[in-house]
Each structure stands twice: as C-alpha cells, then as structure tokens.
Design an enzyme around this catalytic site. Sequence first.
Site, PDB file in Angstrom:
ATOM      1  N   ASP A   1     -10.562  40.951  86.160  1.00  0.00           N
ATOM      2  CA  ASP A   1     -10.896  41.328  87.541  1.00  0.00           C
ATOM      3  C   ASP A   1      -9.910  40.733  88.547  1.00  0.00           C
ATOM      4  O   ASP A   1      -9.275  39.710  88.300  1.00  0.00           O
ATOM      5  CB  ASP A   1     -12.320  40.840  87.882  1.00  0.00           C
ATOM      6  N   GLU A   2      -9.799  41.404  89.678  1.00  0.00           N
ATOM      7  CA  GLU A   2      -9.097  40.907  90.867  1.00  0.00           C
ATOM      8  C   GLU A   2      -7.699  40.370  90.561  1.00  0.00           C
ATOM      9  O   GLU A   2      -7.316  39.313  91.054  1.00  0.00           O
ATOM     10  CB  GLU A   2      -9.964  39.840  91.545  1.00  0.00           C
TER      11      GLU A   2
END
Length: 512
Positions: free
Chosen positions: A325-326
């Site tokens: 993620d991210e």
Amino acid sequence: MKIKSGLIVVVLTLLMVQISCTTETPTDLTKTSFIPQPVSVIATGNSFVVKSSTVIYVEDGLQEYGQYLAAELNKISGLTIEVNSTDKVTGKGILLSLSDKDPELGEEGYQLTIDKKHISITAKNMAGCFNGIQTLLQTLPINASTDEQLIIATGVIRDFPEYAYRGAMLDVARHFFGVEDVKRYIDFLAAYKMNVLHLHLSDDQGWRIEIKSWPNLTTYGGSKQVGGGEGGFYTQEQYKDIVKYAMDRNITIIPEIDMPGHTNAALASYAELNCDGKATELYTGTEVGFSTFCTDKEITYKFIDDVVRELAELTPGPYIHIGGDESHVTAIEDYIPFINRVQEIVVSHGKKVIGWDEIANADLVENATVQFWADIKNTALGIEQDAKVIMSPAARAYFDMQYDSTSVFGLHWAGYIEVDHGYSWDPATLVPEITKENILGIEAPLWSETVSKMDDIEYLVFPRLPGYAEIGWTAPALRTWDEYKLRLANHGKRFEAMDIDYYRSTLVPWQE
Ligand code: IFG
C-alpha cells in the site's frame, strides 16, 4: 391477628421464592443475546444446571478443547469441573465430539444440544467444536458469584458461518504492543468466533519481528515508535508463542511485511537497501508514502527472500501478507515488477500471497488475495485476475476511525464510524463491483498511530468488534441494527467483566 400476620409472612415468602425462581432459572434459550447470531436457536423450555459434578466428556483429539471449556467454566463459577477423556457418557455432563454426518454444518459449523442432563457439541472439525464452545459460554454470565448456580436454558442450536475468513488486524509497528496485549486481543477475537489475526509487523516507524539473518531490523529498526518513545519487537520465540496461543483458539496468524513502501525502519537499519547506499534516519512521525525499497538492486530481493523464508518457517498459517500500500515514491513501472518478484518469493516458501488492493496493479499469482481498503478500481483489477477479496473498507471497518468528532483516540480521514455505521452494511452489496462469490471474508484493521496502550485499543475496538464478527458470521437476512443493538446492549456487562474500557455509545441501550 397473630394468625393473620403469620399468613401474610408465608404468602410473601412464597411470592419471593416464586419471583426469585422465575427471574433466575432461564428456560427460554431464544432469550440469550448471542453474538454472532446463530443460524437457528430452538428452545425446549427446561434448564441444565452446571455443577462441580458436571463432567466434560471428550472424543479422542478434543482433550485440549475439553480443558479449555473446563477452564472457562471454572473461571466463571469457581467450580472444579473435570474432563474425562472418553466419549462414553456415563452421567450428567457435556460431550464434545466430531462427526461428518451433518454436511450442512460445513468446516466451522456445530450443533449445540442442551437438555436437562446432557449438553453436546457436535461438529465436523475442531474449528466447529471451538465455535460451539463459544456459543455455550455465551449462555452463561461471564463471572458468577460462587453461590450463584450456573443454569442454562435447554434447546438446540444449529450454526455455521457466512464467510470463512473473519478477522481483525493489529498494527504493532506504529506503536508496539507486547505479547500479553496481543494475547488479550486474541481473546477478544476468540470470544466472537473470529478466526484470523493479521499482524502488521513492519512499517516506517518500526520493525517488530526478529529476523536472525538481518538482526539490525529489530535491534535498531525496532528501537523506536510513533512519538519517539521506546519501541520493541517479538523474538522468534515470542512470535511462536503468539502463534500457538492463537492456534489453540482457532485463530490463524497472518504476518505482514509491508513493501515496497512503509519500509523506513528497514531502510534505516541497512544502508545497502537504499538506492543511494545511505541509511535513513529512524522515523517517529505519522506521515505515509515517503519510503521505498530500492527495487532495482539485487540485495533487496535477497533481503526479502531471507525475511520471507524465516517468517514462513515461523508461521503455520497459509498466508504471508506483503502489504503493497501507499508506495507513493515507487514508480509504477518499478512497483509492478517488484510486486511480481515478491509474490514469487512468497510462493517459493510455500505460502499464499495477500496484499492491500494496490497489488492488483501487478500480475497476481494463483490464489493471491486482495485486501480491499480504499480503491475499488484496484480491487476490480484483482477480481479480473480471479483473486479473492478480503473486505476491509476503511469507511466502515477501520477500528482507528473515530466514532465521532469527540472521540479521544483515532483518525477520521475515512469518515466517522459510530457503532451503527460499522454494523449496518453487507460486504456482498457494499460495492457493486464486488459480489459475494468474490469475497473470502471480512477484516477490521486497527492502525495504531493514535493508540499506545491496551486501554486505548479497547476504546476503539469495543463495542464495534462484535459487530464485525457478526457481519462475518451471520447472513444479512438474519441481522438488523435495531435488533442487534439490543443483543449488544446485553454484552456491555460482559465487556465490564473482562475489564474492557469500551466506548459507551449512546446509540446502544446498555443493560446494567
Ligand atoms: N492507511 C495506511 C495505514 C494507516 C491508515 C490509518 C492502509 C492500507 C491509513 N494504509 O490503510 O498505514 O496509516 O488509518
């Protein structure tokens, strides 16, 4: 006059006995506030009285669960109930047995039959037996005064879950929580038939699992936490202790090593993992998306292979979570081949891949699972590649979202989640692109930027956790907020008996 007053005393005494009997002797099993709501509950109008003489009979292989049930009953009542390692029931008692003659119950279902002299829990697997024990325990107060009789209304409960994956996540990277806290979190999950604990073991602020081939990850990378205080980490022995504690309660541990982003703790620990060959500083803030492994250096994949190998050896469960993620500073053309290679590493160590929904931009390996948290397009890409989905919509299922603007802990970037908002949704219809057959189950993540001790965790996790457990277990047709909140209201005293510092939402008519 004397006779008259004597008569009045007799009548009043009889009345008192009558009242005390009717209020204390439960005979209607359907009046019990079960969470999750079972598939079917039939009352037969009598009572079973639990005494020290009550024996727990167990079929071969169920001794441990027999001991677990005895310990729980003795903890509630102060009795000294024994386990008799035979399924030959010779007296009043409780029988735990397995049978594959009831296919409707499936892998985790059970039948709980209570009559005046005998209680039986029958299931296909150990998991079903454990789930039946949790239901039986909910027919009893969580702690009774020693002279209070433990009386259970008689009846038959047939029950099995809607989804196979019913989990919660604990972020031990932003703030570190020791083994005893993790075990207490596991107790919360077990009480409500959740069967997965996802441990977020690494992030920018800390690396929390000992990796023997890369010791600085914990000795240095695990030394701090958000706010700059002392961090911590699990030795491999402590991690194995957590895994066993969970397994003994039908809970699978899923370890997450988040990458290529959320990796500053590792990048600070080993200069060679950075593209410029310079170690970063330890980070104790709460920003996200600023870190990345160096995706075009071979040492990065050697490192990941060592980490995944050691973690896979410590983890009996089928999954390794690779995060994903991210990764805001990893170019997509670098991210995709990186995720592809990391998936191959996980598979090479005999485990299945889970990742946050961003990983669906890569070429998913067979049996990869995508954890939907924010991006429907990503998740749809995963479904196109035949991946299963774990539903963790931040706006509904993130424990670290505040209840409302007055909440003392939590964030609200995904919105506020009062108890009713966290409960009143159906994973199979929330997002049109995601249908029931795509869904493996539900998971409620607790991110720990704003919580640093168990009391804080309890405020965010209760009273919402039972609701997520029910969403994972009970069919939507069998549950509505207006009915559920009355059952939840009766669990307030259970939370208090477990010293849980829960948020007393005004939406729930708590029973004193
Ligand atoms: N998003 C980040 C988490 C955490 C969270 C806090 C995911 C998958 C916001 N990633 O949720 O690291 O910071 O609510």
